[in-house]
Design a protein around this motif. Structure first.
Motif, PDB file in Angstrom:
ATOM      1  N   SER A   1       7.813   1.037  -7.540  1.00 58.47           N
ATOM      2  CA  SER A   1       7.020   2.174  -7.087  1.00 58.47           C
ATOM      3  C   SER A   1       7.678   3.456  -7.570  1.00 58.47           C
ATOM      4  O   SER A   1       8.841   3.731  -7.267  1.00 58.47           O
ATOM      5  CB  SER A   1       6.918   2.174  -5.556  1.00 58.47           C
ATOM      6  OG  SER A   1       6.162   3.285  -5.109  1.00 58.47           O
TER       7      SER A   1
ATOM      8  N   LYS B   1       6.653  -5.120  -7.696  1.00 55.91           N
ATOM      9  CA  LYS B   1       6.411  -4.000  -8.600  1.00 55.91           C
ATOM     10  C   LYS B   1       7.380  -2.875  -8.263  1.00 55.91           C
ATOM     11  O   LYS B   1       7.942  -2.821  -7.158  1.00 55.91           O
ATOM     12  CB  LYS B   1       4.977  -3.490  -8.487  1.00 55.91           C
ATOM     13  CG  LYS B   1       4.616  -2.909  -7.118  1.00 55.91           C
ATOM     14  CD  LYS B   1       3.145  -2.480  -7.066  1.00 55.91           C
ATOM     15  CE  LYS B   1       2.785  -1.917  -5.681  1.00 55.91           C
ATOM     16  NZ  LYS B   1       1.353  -1.533  -5.588  1.00 55.91           N
TER      17      LYS B   1
ATOM     18  N   THR C   1       3.696   3.808  -1.510  1.00 58.98           N
ATOM     19  CA  THR C   1       4.025   4.186  -2.892  1.00 58.98           C
ATOM     20  C   THR C   1       5.193   5.180  -2.919  1.00 58.98           C
ATOM     21  O   THR C   1       5.026   6.336  -3.328  1.00 58.98           O
ATOM     22  CB  THR C   1       2.805   4.796  -3.588  1.00 58.98           C
ATOM     23  OG1 THR C   1       2.343   5.922  -2.808  1.00 58.98           O
ATOM     24  CG2 THR C   1       1.690   3.782  -3.735  1.00 58.98           C
TER      25      THR C   1
ATOM     26  N   THR D   1       8.108   7.392  -4.125  1.00 57.47           N
ATOM     27  CA  THR D   1       8.511   7.899  -5.439  1.00 57.47           C
ATOM     28  C   THR D   1       9.768   8.767  -5.355  1.00 57.47           C
ATOM     29  O   THR D   1      10.366   9.088  -6.372  1.00 57.47           O
ATOM     30  CB  THR D   1       7.394   8.743  -6.077  1.00 57.47           C
ATOM     31  OG1 THR D   1       7.117   9.870  -5.234  1.00 57.47           O
ATOM     32  CG2 THR D   1       6.128   7.907  -6.262  1.00 57.47           C
TER      33      THR D   1
ATOM     34  N   THR E   1       0.823  -1.211   0.000  1.00 61.15           N
ATOM     35  CA  THR E   1       0.000   0.000   0.000  1.00 61.15           C
ATOM     36  C   THR E   1       0.857   1.261   0.000  1.00 61.15           C
ATOM     37  O   THR E   1       0.362   2.348  -0.253  1.00 61.15           O
ATOM     38  CB  THR E   1      -0.932   0.021   1.219  1.00 61.15           C
ATOM     39  OG1 THR E   1      -0.152  -0.085   2.413  1.00 61.15           O
ATOM     40  CG2 THR E   1      -1.925  -1.140   1.155  1.00 61.15           C
TER      41      THR E   1
END
Length: 280
Positions: A226, A224, A143, A145, A141
């Motif tokens: 982020s 994945k 993220t 960046t 949850t």
């Protein structure tokens, strides 16, 4: 005692790795001049140091003791260009510059970002460009960046890397995470950092962008990236400070590989064409 123990451990790692070094067969005739024989760790052989835990640039395939990857293939191509055989010595990243300067091998090709600090210890031949990325679990949850997003998170990074320095630097007095520290967990191998992410023991694996892309490509069901790529910078082939003969020979060989298309073909083979040094 701590410093002495670390040096002994490094020496042991190099000796063990040397026993399992990979080597090419009989090379073709030299196309560019090799360094003088006196400059080589082993006569007739270009021996590179690399931390072989950083796919797709250098790694051991599952069940294999033969190193492969973009950097390894580039090292072989350089050796062929100079009419030399090829060998690689697997060396922990946080000790790879001292090992080079102690003449444990001839040059270092190991996805090393060129920094001002490192340039005081070795000379670099720029050969690749890469950034950094945050790898998280597919169902995460969080993220992240940008670097500031690491505050309060448990972050895995490899020892000796720019990622480790940047993550720990956020905790310094007056810095972004001084009041909400990054919990940085350090690993000797980048692959170990990834394993801890997969186990759910850390929130983020902070690594080079080509490595992150390779990890997700090979396990997209569980991982994945982020955010985008940050902190883009050139990486370099390292030679000992002031070793003009080695620098000249390797620079000429690399220039020839760029001119004849070998370099571009290797980038394409390993799906890292964005890392072409011309993009630096």
């Amino acid at each position: 005692m701590k410093a002495r123990t670390s040096l002994m451990a490094l020496a042991a790692a190099i000796v063990l790795a040397a026993c399992g070094s990979s080597s090419s067969g009989t090379p073709p005739a030299a196309k560019t001049s090799p360094p003088p024989a006196s400059e080589l760790f082993t006569a007739g052989t270009l021996t590179i140091g690399s931390d072989v835990s950083y796919p797709p640039q250098e790694f051991f395939p599952v069940g294999s003791t033969t190193a492969t990857g973009f950097d390894i293939d580039l090292g072989k191509a350089l050796a062929d260009q100079m009419g030399l055989q090829f060998a690689v010595v697997n060396t922990p990243f946080d000790g790879i510059i001292p090992a080079l300067n102690s003449k444990k091998f001839d040059i270092m090709i190991s996805a090393m970002t060129i920094t001002d600090d490192r340039k005081t210890a070795v000379d670099f031949i720029p050969y690749f460009v890469a950034g950094e990325s945050f790898v998280v679990a597919k169902n995460a949850t969080i993220t992240p960046t940008k670097l500031d997003d690491l505050c309060g998170k448990k972050v895995a990074a490899e020892a000796g890397t720019a990622e480790l320095d940047e993550a720990t630097g956020l905790n310094a007095a007056g810095k972004t995470c001084a009041g909400n520290h990054v919990n940085v967990v350090t690993f000797q191998k980048d692959t170990e950092a990834l394993t801890e992410l997969k186990k759910g023991n850390v929130d983020i694996h902070f690594t080079d962008s080509p490595v992150a892309a390779y990890e997700v490509q090979n396990d997209s069901a569980n991982l994945k990236i982020s955010g985008g790529i940050i902190e883009v910078a050139p990486e370099g082939i390292a030679v000992r400070k002031g070793d003009t003969a080695m620098n000249t020979a390797v620079t000429a060989a690399f220039g020839a590989l760029k001119s004849d298309g070998t370099y571009a073909n290797l980038l394409k083979k390993w799906n890292v064409s964005d890392g072409d040094i011309k993009n630096a």
